[in-house]
Design a protein around this motif. Sequence first.
Motif, PDB file in Angstrom:
ATOM      1  N   GLN A 144       0.817  -1.218   0.000  1.00  0.00           N
ATOM      2  CA  GLN A 144       0.000   0.000   0.000  1.00  0.00           C
ATOM      3  C   GLN A 144       0.849   1.265   0.000  1.00  0.00           C
ATOM      4  O   GLN A 144       0.536   2.223  -0.715  1.00  0.00           O
ATOM      5  CB  GLN A 144      -0.916  -0.001   1.221  1.00  0.00           C
ATOM      6  CG  GLN A 144      -1.872   1.186   1.262  1.00  0.00           C
ATOM      7  CD  GLN A 144      -2.837   1.097   2.426  1.00  0.00           C
ATOM      8  OE1 GLN A 144      -2.813   0.132   3.185  1.00  0.00           O
ATOM      9  NE2 GLN A 144      -3.690   2.108   2.573  1.00  0.00           N
ATOM     10  N   ARG A 145       1.927   1.293   0.767  1.00  0.00           N
ATOM     11  CA  ARG A 145       2.747   2.503   0.850  1.00  0.00           C
ATOM     12  C   ARG A 145       3.482   2.771  -0.458  1.00  0.00           C
ATOM     13  O   ARG A 145       3.598   3.911  -0.900  1.00  0.00           O
ATOM     14  CB  ARG A 145       3.756   2.376   1.986  1.00  0.00           C
ATOM     15  CG  ARG A 145       4.588   3.636   2.166  1.00  0.00           C
ATOM     16  CD  ARG A 145       5.591   3.511   3.280  1.00  0.00           C
ATOM     17  NE  ARG A 145       6.392   4.728   3.409  1.00  0.00           N
ATOM     18  CZ  ARG A 145       7.442   4.842   4.186  1.00  0.00           C
ATOM     19  NH1 ARG A 145       7.833   3.819   4.927  1.00  0.00           N
ATOM     20  NH2 ARG A 145       8.126   5.976   4.238  1.00  0.00           N
ATOM     21  N   ARG A 152       1.126   3.872  -3.678  1.00  0.00           N
ATOM     22  CA  ARG A 152       0.583   5.232  -3.781  1.00  0.00           C
ATOM     23  C   ARG A 152       1.480   6.187  -4.575  1.00  0.00           C
ATOM     24  O   ARG A 152       1.042   7.268  -4.958  1.00  0.00           O
ATOM     25  CB  ARG A 152       0.344   5.798  -2.383  1.00  0.00           C
ATOM     26  CG  ARG A 152       1.593   6.109  -1.590  1.00  0.00           C
ATOM     27  CD  ARG A 152       1.248   6.474  -0.144  1.00  0.00           C
ATOM     28  NE  ARG A 152       2.435   6.799   0.643  1.00  0.00           N
ATOM     29  CZ  ARG A 152       2.901   8.025   0.810  1.00  0.00           C
ATOM     30  NH1 ARG A 152       2.295   9.050   0.230  1.00  0.00           N
ATOM     31  NH2 ARG A 152       3.967   8.246   1.550  1.00  0.00           N
ATOM     32  N   HIS A 167       2.671   5.407  -7.546  1.00  0.00           N
ATOM     33  CA  HIS A 167       2.298   5.207  -8.959  1.00  0.00           C
ATOM     34  C   HIS A 167       3.509   5.391  -9.885  1.00  0.00           C
ATOM     35  O   HIS A 167       3.449   6.142 -10.873  1.00  0.00           O
ATOM     36  CB  HIS A 167       1.180   6.178  -9.376  1.00  0.00           C
ATOM     37  CG  HIS A 167      -0.071   6.023  -8.577  1.00  0.00           C
ATOM     38  ND1 HIS A 167      -0.915   4.949  -8.709  1.00  0.00           N
ATOM     39  CD2 HIS A 167      -0.622   6.820  -7.608  1.00  0.00           C
ATOM     40  CE1 HIS A 167      -1.942   5.077  -7.880  1.00  0.00           C
ATOM     41  NE2 HIS A 167      -1.780   6.206  -7.196  1.00  0.00           N
TER      42      HIS A 167
END
Length: 469
Positions: free
Chosen positions: A223-224, A227, A229
């Motif tokens: 998740q970290r 983000r 991208h």
Amino acid sequence: MPESDNIHPFRRELRATLRLAGPLAVANMLQMAVFAVDVIFVARLGQEALAASSLAIAIVAVLMMGLNGVTGAVAPLIAAEIGRRSHAVREVRCSTRMALWLAVGLGVLAVAICLQGERIMLLTGQDPQVARIAGHFIRIVSLALVPMAVSNVLRTFVSALGWPVFATVITALAIGVNALGNYILVFGNFGAPAFGLTGSAMASVITACATVIAYVLAIRFNQRLRRFHVFGRFWRPEWQRLKQMLRLGLPISATLVAEGGLFSGAAFLMGRVGETELAAHTVALQIAAFAFQVPFGIGQAATIRVGYHYGAADRDAIGRAGWAAIATGMAFVGLSALVMFLIPRTIISAYVDVGAPENAEMVAFAVQFLFVAAVFQLTDGLQAVVAGALRGVQDTRVPAVIAIVGYWVAGFATSVVLGLFTPMRGVGVWIGLAVGLTVAATLLLGRWHWRDRFGLVPASIMPQSGNPG
């Protein structure tokens, strides 16, 4: 008051350095294990195959170091951006994207150079038969250069964002992929044809591609990391960031190529000294390079830790981060040098059968080379860590000049004279390596020690209370 507030700032920095350097150093050693798998399998094909592969890998290694140097500029850039602003999502994404551009573009250029591998080897006076075999090998293994360069960028990205353990796990998986690939393709197991030396090259390409896939999946499902991208709008250029990366990265590339070229040049000198000495050099260098991966990982951690504080404008913490890394690196290389000096044959036995009569001469040469390696472990580790700290303050140009002078003017020249024009032969080549590393380490350490005097940390930078973990 939290317990961590009572810890001396240097001890706190030392702990942070160890937390980052540990996984990176292990990943580096595991990466060497990936390469060692190739040597172990190829060595069983005979000394001619081992000599041919070592010449090919000497060229590939220099090109790979050049690629990693240019794209490695992403490490101090990302670290400084996070140090300035902990949520620098766009800045980190732009730096990573441009590093990936460079990895692909320069990687293709490196492949084109490898296609001339046989001609390069003949120009250096290598045996035509060995050069022919090596030329075929390098044409295949060069296809691994682009995915390896991409993996290096992604590894830096995940490490700077606090997930260096991904590099460790993925590299461990790569060992299994490479070992299985060699087992199947070199000797023709599980019904596959026995490709011999060509099979080892094919296994390297497969392993490099699998590594890229593993990093992409790790980033996608964390998740970290997701983000940021980093793969989004991949076609969009950031020309200013690309120029900045080239300004920092090209000198880093020159530094790494200068050192890698020193060792690869030593392989070509050994090829002129004799095939047995070249085989012994390959084994001994694998061992020395394996031990070097720990201080190299500490140097990578130093770049990130110093870079954090450079971005945060914390002058005192910059010094603590650099000296903590240097202390950690020197503690390890002292131990590794002692092991090489005391039990060289035991270490060599991991690569070849030291009791086999046909290997007796090669093992004797390898033992001599390891004695010299035990001496230069200290200065080799020192220069790696100090160079990493200097990159953290984005100082790359002068260190590149130091590397060229130390490794080539002092080191390679000594190797040529002692190796080709004295009875010392192979040992003389290795003494030249030690001379080059010692000169470079001394000059780099002086530059770090007097970093204020050289203006590497501007006087306007004032201490801050922040301490990126």
